[in-house]
Design an enzyme around this catalytic site. Structure first.
Site, PDB file in Angstrom:
ATOM      1  N   GLU A 114     -18.877  35.451 -39.623  1.00  0.00           N
ATOM      2  CA  GLU A 114     -19.653  34.532 -40.455  1.00  0.00           C
ATOM      3  C   GLU A 114     -19.089  34.639 -41.862  1.00  0.00           C
ATOM      4  OE1 GLU A 114     -21.622  33.146 -42.959  1.00  0.00           O
ATOM      5  OE2 GLU A 114     -23.424  34.336 -42.538  1.00  0.00           O
ATOM      6  N   LYS A 152     -21.588  49.454 -40.732  1.00  0.00           N
ATOM      7  CA  LYS A 152     -20.899  49.779 -41.985  1.00  0.00           C
ATOM      8  C   LYS A 152     -21.395  48.780 -43.020  1.00  0.00           C
ATOM      9  CE  LYS A 152     -17.962  49.130 -44.717  1.00  0.00           C
ATOM     10  NZ  LYS A 152     -18.177  48.917 -46.178  1.00  0.00           N
ATOM     11  N   CYS A 187     -24.417  32.874 -48.272  1.00  0.00           N
ATOM     12  CA  CYS A 187     -23.397  32.151 -47.497  1.00  0.00           C
ATOM     13  C   CYS A 187     -23.791  30.693 -47.334  1.00  0.00           C
ATOM     14  CB  CYS A 187     -23.172  32.836 -46.162  1.00  0.00           C
ATOM     15  SG  CYS A 187     -24.686  33.154 -45.278  1.00  0.00           S
ATOM     16  N   GLU A 201     -15.417  28.264 -52.360  1.00  0.00           N
ATOM     17  CA  GLU A 201     -16.697  28.974 -52.431  1.00  0.00           C
ATOM     18  C   GLU A 201     -16.731  29.832 -53.700  1.00  0.00           C
ATOM     19  OE1 GLU A 201     -17.610  32.192 -49.620  1.00  0.00           O
ATOM     20  OE2 GLU A 201     -19.582  31.299 -49.333  1.00  0.00           O
TER      21      GLU A 201
HETATM   22  P1  NAP Z   1     -15.630  41.331 -48.099  1.00  0.00           P
HETATM   23  O1  NAP Z   1     -14.549  42.092 -48.760  1.00  0.00           O
HETATM   24  O2  NAP Z   1     -15.282  40.402 -47.012  1.00  0.00           O
HETATM   25  O3  NAP Z   1     -16.707  42.423 -47.601  1.00  0.00           O
HETATM   26  C1  NAP Z   1     -17.576  42.263 -46.495  1.00  0.00           C
HETATM   27  C2  NAP Z   1     -17.665  43.581 -45.736  1.00  0.00           C
HETATM   28  O4  NAP Z   1     -16.395  43.910 -45.187  1.00  0.00           O
HETATM   29  C3  NAP Z   1     -18.059  44.770 -46.590  1.00  0.00           C
HETATM   30  O5  NAP Z   1     -18.811  45.683 -45.827  1.00  0.00           O
HETATM   31  C4  NAP Z   1     -16.710  45.366 -46.920  1.00  0.00           C
HETATM   32  O6  NAP Z   1     -16.796  46.717 -47.299  1.00  0.00           O
HETATM   33  C5  NAP Z   1     -15.990  45.197 -45.620  1.00  0.00           C
HETATM   34  N1  NAP Z   1     -14.539  45.205 -45.703  1.00  0.00           N
HETATM   35  C6  NAP Z   1     -13.749  44.879 -46.760  1.00  0.00           C
HETATM   36  N2  NAP Z   1     -12.450  45.012 -46.431  1.00  0.00           N
HETATM   37  C7  NAP Z   1     -12.412  45.431 -45.146  1.00  0.00           C
HETATM   38  C8  NAP Z   1     -11.362  45.738 -44.238  1.00  0.00           C
HETATM   39  N3  NAP Z   1     -10.081  45.625 -44.588  1.00  0.00           N
HETATM   40  N4  NAP Z   1     -11.684  46.142 -42.991  1.00  0.00           N
HETATM   41  C9  NAP Z   1     -12.975  46.242 -42.610  1.00  0.00           C
HETATM   42  N5  NAP Z   1     -14.010  45.976 -43.427  1.00  0.00           N
HETATM   43  C10 NAP Z   1     -13.736  45.557 -44.678  1.00  0.00           C
HETATM   44  O7  NAP Z   1     -16.434  40.532 -49.148  1.00  0.00           O
HETATM   45  P2  NAP Z   1     -16.549  40.871 -50.710  1.00  0.00           P
HETATM   46  O8  NAP Z   1     -15.215  41.242 -51.288  1.00  0.00           O
HETATM   47  O9  NAP Z   1     -17.616  41.853 -50.854  1.00  0.00           O
HETATM   48  O10 NAP Z   1     -16.908  39.467 -51.281  1.00  0.00           O
HETATM   49  C11 NAP Z   1     -15.832  38.541 -51.496  1.00  0.00           C
HETATM   50  C12 NAP Z   1     -16.236  37.167 -51.115  1.00  0.00           C
HETATM   51  O11 NAP Z   1     -16.658  37.136 -49.743  1.00  0.00           O
HETATM   52  C13 NAP Z   1     -17.429  36.626 -51.851  1.00  0.00           C
HETATM   53  O12 NAP Z   1     -17.112  36.170 -53.100  1.00  0.00           O
HETATM   54  C14 NAP Z   1     -17.884  35.559 -50.909  1.00  0.00           C
HETATM   55  O13 NAP Z   1     -17.127  34.393 -51.082  1.00  0.00           O
HETATM   56  C15 NAP Z   1     -17.589  36.124 -49.564  1.00  0.00           C
HETATM   57  N6  NAP Z   1     -18.806  36.708 -48.971  1.00  0.00           N
HETATM   58  C16 NAP Z   1     -19.452  35.972 -48.059  1.00  0.00           C
HETATM   59  C17 NAP Z   1     -20.607  36.453 -47.495  1.00  0.00           C
HETATM   60  C18 NAP Z   1     -21.343  35.663 -46.489  1.00  0.00           C
HETATM   61  O14 NAP Z   1     -22.554  35.829 -46.334  1.00  0.00           O
HETATM   62  N7  NAP Z   1     -20.671  34.829 -45.710  1.00  0.00           N
HETATM   63  C19 NAP Z   1     -21.133  37.677 -47.878  1.00  0.00           C
HETATM   64  C20 NAP Z   1     -20.432  38.439 -48.814  1.00  0.00           C
HETATM   65  C21 NAP Z   1     -19.267  37.925 -49.342  1.00  0.00           C
HETATM   66  P3  NAP Z   1     -16.837  47.143 -48.854  1.00  0.00           P
HETATM   67  O15 NAP Z   1     -17.528  46.060 -49.613  1.00  0.00           O
HETATM   68  O16 NAP Z   1     -17.583  48.412 -48.821  1.00  0.00           O
HETATM   69  O17 NAP Z   1     -15.404  47.311 -49.255  1.00  0.00           O
END
Ligand code: NAP
Ligand code: MG
Length: 490
Positions: free
Chosen positions: A259, A184, A293, A392
């Site tokens: 992660e 996904k 990250c 972060e």
């Molecule tokens: P996120 O919400 O954690 O999204 C990561 C993945 O999880 C996406 O595929 C997202 O899908 C999915 N997801 C979201 N809610 C979910 C749920 N309830 N159940 C299952 N899957 C779910 O991250 P983001 O909102 O895109 O970014 C927010 C923050 O996360 C960033 O500002 C950053 O701090 C952190 N982040 C960290 C990394 C890393 O490499 N460690 C990468 C990205 C973000 P959708 O996006 O399609 O909703």
């Protein structure tokens, strides 16, 4: 209510990959695909949900059970994977262009990401037939052997920052040991992954081995992590969602790796080679506009050289220019308007709180006003408990803090909730080795950062950065389970 599907013929209608074919969502619903460089909608992806996840898991299970992939010898699986590395490189331009348009990163970075993607397939394809089990010494008349068995169907929920690379990081080791996959991707970053899966179907991977379900986290990600037909879950993203994923994996009692990002420090001692350090520190925060990250988002500097390093970094920041992915800029747009607003709010708040600004770059006058651009900024010296020093940002923001001595440096480096990566800059080998052990994180670089290839180094977090290890040979262990066979042979 979800929006009805768009009928605009100018939009490319991308399809999910389920069971080896392109597919719309059962509901027929779609989500818009937006280019971050100018904010335009140029396509749609299917808005997958529970029924689509069911279809994908069933397809993955079928391939796992029929043995058409896991039943191959390690050598043959490995050969298919290594050959696919070459296929990916043949499609480097196409994949990079697709990803740059989808997520706003510079074309140069997108091309480098395809090289890393290909390298994952080459690395794990060539490693798998050396991934031997053990022969355990035991009682006379017995023999004990271990085998690395695939988990079964691996569910992967991926972030938007490095879609192609992240796909390679998870898919290559998981496939090498014989698992099937349901992925996904983040809704903002699907296009390169959809194309990679399609290419895989055309180049020796059985249909249904690699399934991609597009959709939102709640509608597609959540049912995937919760699906009783999956045997392992891997997640990269935010700590908040990571907590949910671990609960969903626990609901059907399977393992997961998380992660979850970081606030990784460069620890710069007074004896450091600053000519070597400054360009590396810059790259570690501007790469992918700080949406990494392992972004090196804190620079901790010993007081004696704080002014000197501040001046050197400030000069670099002031020269940075941000612009659309089709131009030759230092950085591209952020992924979405939501992320742009989130990052800008954190910058504005730090300014309101009086954190000094040492230097700031500019958005190019050629950049569309509708793009999601943020000017990179260097704050410092910041107070140790300020948000900008501890939280972060996931954007092009570097925060400088001052330490006094070695003990203070360790305390400061370890003072956030995160623990993903770190760098130590010093000419004192004893100090470098002491810090390498004292820093709470999964990777430490000495007089370097993000160096080497990356694919070959085990990687992952401690504390709130998550658990489990990907990359390196360690990932083969993570995506498999040891089976012990004990034989009484007399
Ligand atoms: P996120 O919400 O954690 O999204 C990561 C993945 O999880 C996406 O595929 C997202 O899908 C999915 N997801 C979201 N809610 C979910 C749920 N309830 N159940 C299952 N899957 C779910 O991250 P983001 O909102 O895109 O970014 C927010 C923050 O996360 C960033 O500002 C950053 O701090 C952190 N982040 C960290 C990394 C890393 O490499 N460690 C990468 C990205 C973000 P959708 O996006 O399609 O909703
Ligand atoms: Mg997009």
């Amino acid at each position: 209510m979800p929006a009805p599907p768009r009928n605009d013929s100018s939009l490319t209608q991308y399809e999910m990959r389920i069971g080896g074919v392109g597919s719309a969502a059962i509901s027929g619903m779609t989500l818009d695909v937006t280019c971050p460089s100018d904010g335009t909608v140029f396509g749609t992806i299917p808005r997958g949900a529970t029924g689509d996840v069911d279809r994908a898991v069933a397809a993955a299970r079928k391939v796992f059970d029929d043995g058409s992939w896991r039943g191959l010898s390690d050598l043959d699986r490995g050969r298919t994977m290594m050959a696919f590395g070459s296929v990916l490189m043949e499609h480097q331009e196409e994949l990079a262009a697709l990803e740059a348009r989808d997520v706003g990163k510079t074309l140069t970075l997108a091309k480098a990401d395809v090289v890393a993607l290909a390298r994952y397939f080459e690395f794990y394809g060539s490693a798998i037939d050396k991934f031997a089990g053990e022969n355990i010494p035991t009682a006379t008349g017995f023999m004990a052997l271990t085998f690395h068995e695939p988990h079964g169907v691996v569910a992967a929920i991926l972030p938007w920052n490095y879609p192609a690379q992240m796909f390679g990081r998870v898919a290559a080791p998981a496939l090498a040991v014989g698992n099937s996959l349901v992925v996904k991707p983040a809704e903002d970053a699907c296009l390169s992954i959809l194309r990679i899966a399609e290419l895989a179907e055309q180049h020796g991977f059985p249909p249904g081995l690699i399934n991609i379900v597009t959709g939102t986290g709640l509608e597609a990600g959540s049912p995937l992590a919760a699906h009783p037909g999956t045997d392992f879950v891997t997640f990269t993203g935010s700590p908040e969602v990571g907590t949910e994923i671990q609960k969903l994996a626990a609901s059907h009692r399977v393992g997961c790796t998380l992660e979850l990002g970081g606030k990784s420090p460069h620890v710069v001692f007074a004896d450091a080679d600053l000519d070597a350090a400054v360009p590396v520190i810059m790259k570690a925060i501007i790469a992918n506009s700080g949406q990494t990250c392992v972004a090196g988002s804190r620079v901790l500097v010993q007081r004696a050289i704080a002014d000197q390093l501040s001046a050197l970094l400030a000069e670099q920041f002031k020269a940075l220019v941000v612009g659309p992915h089709w131009g030759a800029f230092d950085m591209g747009a952020l992924i979405s308007e939501k992320q742009k607003n989130r990052v800008q709010t954190m910058i504005d708040r730090a300014k309101e709180q009086g954190v000094p600004v040492l230097g700031q770059g500019a958005v190019s006058t050629d950049a569309p006003s509708t793009g999601f651009f943020v000017s990179p900024i260097l704050f410092g010296p910041a107070s140790r408990d300020s948000d900008i020093a501890t939280k972060e940002v996931f954007g092009p923001v570097l925060t400088l803090l001052i330490f006094e001595d070695e003990a203070d440096a360790i305390t400061l480096a370890n003072s956030t909730d995160y623990g993903l990566s770190a760098a130590v800059w010093t000419r004192d080998i004893g100090r470098a080795l002491r810090l390498s052990r004292a820093l709470q994180c999964g990777q430490v670089f000495v007089n370097a950062y993000g160096a080497g290839g990356g694919v070959e180094f085990p990687f992952g977090g401690v504390k709130q950065s998550g658990h489990g290890r990907e990359k390196g040979l360690q990932a083969l262990r993570e995506f498999s389970a040891v089976k012990t066979v004990i034989i009484a042979h007399g």
